[in-house]
Design a protein around this motif. Structure first.
Motif, PDB file in Angstrom:
ATOM      1  N   LEU A 147       0.829  -1.204   0.000  1.00 19.41           N
ATOM      2  CA  LEU A 147       0.000   0.000   0.000  1.00 19.41           C
ATOM      3  C   LEU A 147       0.863   1.253   0.000  1.00 19.41           C
ATOM      4  N   SER A 148       1.867   1.292   0.860  1.00 20.14           N
ATOM      5  CA  SER A 148       2.734   2.469   0.938  1.00 20.14           C
ATOM      6  C   SER A 148       3.516   2.657  -0.360  1.00 20.14           C
ATOM      7  N   GLU A 149       3.919   1.558  -0.987  1.00 13.70           N
ATOM      8  CA  GLU A 149       4.635   1.654  -2.261  1.00 13.70           C
ATOM      9  C   GLU A 149       3.748   2.269  -3.345  1.00 13.70           C
ATOM     10  N   LYS A 150       2.486   1.825  -3.418  1.00 16.02           N
ATOM     11  CA  LYS A 150       1.566   2.364  -4.420  1.00 16.02           C
ATOM     12  C   LYS A 150       1.274   3.848  -4.158  1.00 16.02           C
ATOM     13  N   LEU A 151       1.202   4.225  -2.888  1.00 14.40           N
ATOM     14  CA  LEU A 151       0.989   5.629  -2.559  1.00 14.40           C
ATOM     15  C   LEU A 151       2.188   6.472  -2.993  1.00 14.40           C
ATOM     16  N   LEU A 152       3.394   5.961  -2.781  1.00 15.41           N
ATOM     17  CA  LEU A 152       4.592   6.676  -3.222  1.00 15.41           C
ATOM     18  C   LEU A 152       4.640   6.774  -4.744  1.00 15.41           C
ATOM     19  N   GLU A 153       4.221   5.724  -5.423  1.00 12.74           N
ATOM     20  CA  GLU A 153       4.186   5.767  -6.889  1.00 12.74           C
ATOM     21  C   GLU A 153       3.190   6.814  -7.372  1.00 12.74           C
ATOM     22  N   LEU A 154       2.099   6.952  -6.659  1.00  9.67           N
ATOM     23  CA  LEU A 154       1.102   7.959  -7.014  1.00  9.67           C
ATOM     24  C   LEU A 154       1.678   9.368  -6.827  1.00  9.67           C
ATOM     25  N   VAL A 155       2.394   9.558  -5.727  1.00  5.84           N
ATOM     26  CA  VAL A 155       3.038  10.852  -5.495  1.00  5.84           C
ATOM     27  C   VAL A 155       4.093  11.118  -6.568  1.00  5.84           C
ATOM     28  N   TYR A 156       4.878  10.117  -6.891  1.00  2.00           N
ATOM     29  CA  TYR A 156       5.915  10.259  -7.927  1.00  2.00           C
ATOM     30  C   TYR A 156       5.297  10.676  -9.254  1.00  2.00           C
ATOM     31  N   SER A 157       4.165  10.088  -9.598  1.00  2.00           N
ATOM     32  CA  SER A 157       3.515  10.398 -10.870  1.00  2.00           C
ATOM     33  C   SER A 157       3.070  11.852 -10.941  1.00  2.00           C
ATOM     34  N   GLU A 158       2.889  12.491  -9.765  1.00  2.00           N
ATOM     35  CA  GLU A 158       2.523  13.905  -9.716  1.00  2.00           C
ATOM     36  C   GLU A 158       3.753  14.808  -9.587  1.00  2.00           C
TER      37      GLU A 158
ATOM     38  N   ARG B  28       6.348   1.068 -16.578  1.00  2.78           N
ATOM     39  CA  ARG B  28       7.630   1.680 -16.234  1.00  2.78           C
ATOM     40  C   ARG B  28       7.595   2.231 -14.821  1.00  2.78           C
ATOM     41  N   LEU B  29       6.490   2.863 -14.452  1.00  2.00           N
ATOM     42  CA  LEU B  29       6.346   3.416 -13.108  1.00  2.00           C
ATOM     43  C   LEU B  29       6.428   2.327 -12.054  1.00  2.00           C
ATOM     44  N   LEU B  30       5.759   1.207 -12.311  1.00  2.00           N
ATOM     45  CA  LEU B  30       5.716   0.123 -11.334  1.00  2.00           C
ATOM     46  C   LEU B  30       7.054  -0.597 -11.190  1.00  2.00           C
ATOM     47  N   LYS B  31       7.954  -0.399 -12.155  1.00  2.00           N
ATOM     48  CA  LYS B  31       9.252  -1.069 -12.113  1.00  2.00           C
ATOM     49  C   LYS B  31      10.344  -0.189 -11.520  1.00  2.00           C
ATOM     50  N   LEU B  32       9.998   1.029 -11.119  1.00  2.00           N
ATOM     51  CA  LEU B  32      11.003   1.930 -10.559  1.00  2.00           C
ATOM     52  C   LEU B  32      11.592   1.367  -9.270  1.00  2.00           C
ATOM     53  N   ARG B  33      12.891   1.427  -9.158  1.00  2.00           N
ATOM     54  CA  ARG B  33      13.547   1.008  -7.929  1.00  2.00           C
ATOM     55  C   ARG B  33      13.342   2.066  -6.849  1.00  2.00           C
ATOM     56  N   TYR B  34      13.502   1.628  -5.594  1.00  2.00           N
ATOM     57  CA  TYR B  34      13.249   2.525  -4.471  1.00  2.00           C
ATOM     58  C   TYR B  34      14.057   3.809  -4.570  1.00  2.00           C
ATOM     59  N   ARG B  35      15.343   3.709  -4.894  1.00  2.00           N
ATOM     60  CA  ARG B  35      16.188   4.899  -4.956  1.00  2.00           C
ATOM     61  C   ARG B  35      15.680   5.889  -5.999  1.00  2.00           C
ATOM     62  N   VAL B  36      15.243   5.372  -7.147  1.00  2.00           N
ATOM     63  CA  VAL B  36      14.712   6.244  -8.195  1.00  2.00           C
ATOM     64  C   VAL B  36      13.383   6.841  -7.761  1.00  2.00           C
TER      65      VAL B  36
END
Length: 236
Positions: free
Chosen positions: A91-102, A113-121
């Motif tokens: 859940l926290s990972e998906k929330l961070l991906e949502l923030v990243y997309s913004e 591509r978004l879902l494959k991003l490594r934590y550091r990126v």
């Protein structure tokens, strides 16, 4: 969403399928945490139909977040720390991906591509270095940092150690006495996720209430009426 009905139906489900589990105490005694869970679910049910957003990742990510929230509702009465931690991490990972997309908008950023991003990126080189993150007030930055912390904690290896000479005895200890379940820890995690989703996330996504459908407006007004204090400060 009728929160009282949803919570009562969830309790009935838990008592039917997990009648002897220690974690039923959490379901019975933590109504406020269950309310927060269903408010988060309600929010993403609204956002998954927010088809006027310019962010193409919003709707698919909201649908994935909903699935994870339902998984967490299954994990809670099971009372297994590994199951719960996996759901909170997801859940926290998906929330961070949502923030990243913004915060880190890129042309042709596909969902895959978004879902494959490594934590550091995703976090270190992405969200933390973005202008919008740097411009957050310190209190809002802490709310977002809490989601990152949940992701990091959930990513830590959970070591399973069976000290019982009898596997059945060990499993019974988990079910009846909650050997691997912490109500306090779970409540704290739900609180952090709730504050982020209800207060900060709509501002990050720059959700426009006036662009909601009539049904979305009614659902959101109902959600807001259950909240103290009210969310939605000025967009940042």
């Amino acid at each position: 969403m009728e929160y009282k009905t949803e919570i009562n139906e969830y309790r009935k489900f838990c008592k039917k399928y997990y009648p002897k589990h220690y974690s039923l105490r959490f379901v019975d005694n933590n109504r406020s945490d269950l309310l927060k869970m269903f408010q988060i679910i309600n929010l993403f049910e609204i956002l998954k139909d927010y088809d006027v957003a310019t962010n193409e990742q919003l709707i698919p990510l909201c649908k994935m977040i909903l699935v994870t929230l339902f998984d967490l509702l299954l994990a809670i009465p099971a009372g297994n720390e590994l199951f719960i931690s996996a759901c909170v991490r997801q859940l926290s990972e998906k929330l961070l991906e949502l923030v990243y997309s913004e915060y880190c908008k890129q042309e042709n950023l596909s969902k895959n591509r978004l879902l494959k991003l490594r934590y550091r990126v995703l976090w270190e080189d992405g969200i933390k270095k973005s202008t919008r993150y740097k411009n957050l007030q310190s209190s809002d930055k802490q709310i977002l940092d809490n989601i990152n912390e949940l992701f990091k904690i959930g990513s830590d290896t959970l070591h399973f150690k069976n000290d019982s000479s009898n596997t059945a005895d060990y499993l019974e200890e988990i079910i009846l006495n909650g050997a691997r379940f912490s109500s306090r820890k779970l409540g704290q995690q739900i609180q952090k996720i709730h504050i982020f989703c209800i207060d900060l996330l709509p501002r990050i996504l720059e959700i426009d209430f006036n662009k909601f459908s009539m049904n979305q407006k009614n659902e959101y007004i109902n959600l807001v009426n259950y909240l103290k204090p009210k969310p939605f400060k000025a967009n940042r």
